[in-house]
Design a protein around this motif. Structure first.
Motif, PDB file in Angstrom:
ATOM      1  N   THR A 290      15.947  19.900  19.656  1.00  0.00           N
ATOM      2  CA  THR A 290      15.714  19.935  21.096  1.00  0.00           C
ATOM      3  C   THR A 290      15.635  18.505  21.614  1.00  0.00           C
ATOM      4  O   THR A 290      15.015  17.642  20.995  1.00  0.00           O
ATOM      5  CB  THR A 290      14.407  20.673  21.441  1.00  0.00           C
ATOM      6  OG1 THR A 290      13.330  20.048  20.755  1.00  0.00           O
ATOM      7  CG2 THR A 290      14.476  22.131  21.035  1.00  0.00           C
ATOM      8  N   ILE A 291      16.273  18.285  22.734  1.00  0.00           N
ATOM      9  CA  ILE A 291      16.258  16.981  23.382  1.00  0.00           C
ATOM     10  C   ILE A 291      15.617  17.163  24.749  1.00  0.00           C
ATOM     11  O   ILE A 291      16.142  17.887  25.590  1.00  0.00           O
ATOM     12  CB  ILE A 291      17.686  16.414  23.518  1.00  0.00           C
ATOM     13  CG1 ILE A 291      18.314  16.269  22.138  1.00  0.00           C
ATOM     14  CG2 ILE A 291      17.662  15.095  24.252  1.00  0.00           C
ATOM     15  CD1 ILE A 291      19.769  15.901  22.166  1.00  0.00           C
ATOM     16  N   ASN A 292      14.486  16.514  24.944  1.00  0.00           N
ATOM     17  CA  ASN A 292      13.752  16.635  26.198  1.00  0.00           C
ATOM     18  C   ASN A 292      14.216  15.502  27.112  1.00  0.00           C
ATOM     19  O   ASN A 292      13.992  14.333  26.824  1.00  0.00           O
ATOM     20  CB  ASN A 292      12.254  16.554  25.931  1.00  0.00           C
ATOM     21  CG  ASN A 292      11.454  16.854  27.174  1.00  0.00           C
ATOM     22  OD1 ASN A 292      12.009  17.207  28.204  1.00  0.00           O
ATOM     23  ND2 ASN A 292      10.144  16.714  27.071  1.00  0.00           N
ATOM     24  N   MET A 293      14.849  15.867  28.213  1.00  0.00           N
ATOM     25  CA  MET A 293      15.366  14.860  29.131  1.00  0.00           C
ATOM     26  C   MET A 293      14.721  15.046  30.506  1.00  0.00           C
ATOM     27  O   MET A 293      15.223  15.796  31.320  1.00  0.00           O
ATOM     28  CB  MET A 293      16.884  14.957  29.237  1.00  0.00           C
ATOM     29  CG  MET A 293      17.598  14.657  27.954  1.00  0.00           C
ATOM     30  SD  MET A 293      19.366  14.797  28.089  1.00  0.00           S
ATOM     31  CE  MET A 293      19.728  13.529  29.259  1.00  0.00           C
ATOM     32  N   ASN A 294      13.601  14.400  30.704  1.00  0.00           N
ATOM     33  CA  ASN A 294      12.951  14.400  32.004  1.00  0.00           C
ATOM     34  C   ASN A 294      13.421  13.148  32.735  1.00  0.00           C
ATOM     35  O   ASN A 294      12.861  12.073  32.573  1.00  0.00           O
ATOM     36  CB  ASN A 294      11.428  14.400  31.867  1.00  0.00           C
ATOM     37  CG  ASN A 294      10.926  15.703  31.292  1.00  0.00           C
ATOM     38  OD1 ASN A 294      11.508  16.746  31.544  1.00  0.00           O
ATOM     39  ND2 ASN A 294       9.867  15.647  30.521  1.00  0.00           N
TER      40      ASN A 294
END
Length: 60
Positions: A33-37
């Motif tokens: 999972t890549i969290n891109m905020n």
């Protein structure tokens, strides 16, 4: 004598085959999972003279 050489060669082959490195490539059990905020804001400011503004208004 020949049997001794063959048996020594076989023993050497068995010993060397036990030392070969093993490389294994496997997918992870859990998904990646890549969290891109990311918040992107942009402002465009154009400064023009009154003559240029009048010229642009005429061409519209």
């Amino acid at each position: 004598m020949r049997i001794l050489k063959v048996s020594c060669d076989l023993l050497l082959l068995l010993l060397l085959s036990g030392c070969t490195p093993r490389i294994e490539v496997a997918a992870p059990k859990e998904p990646i999972t890549i969290n891109m905020n990311v918040k992107i804001e942009h402002d465009i400011n154009i400064k023009a003279d009154k003559e240029v503004e009048a010229l642009l208004d005429e061409r519209k």
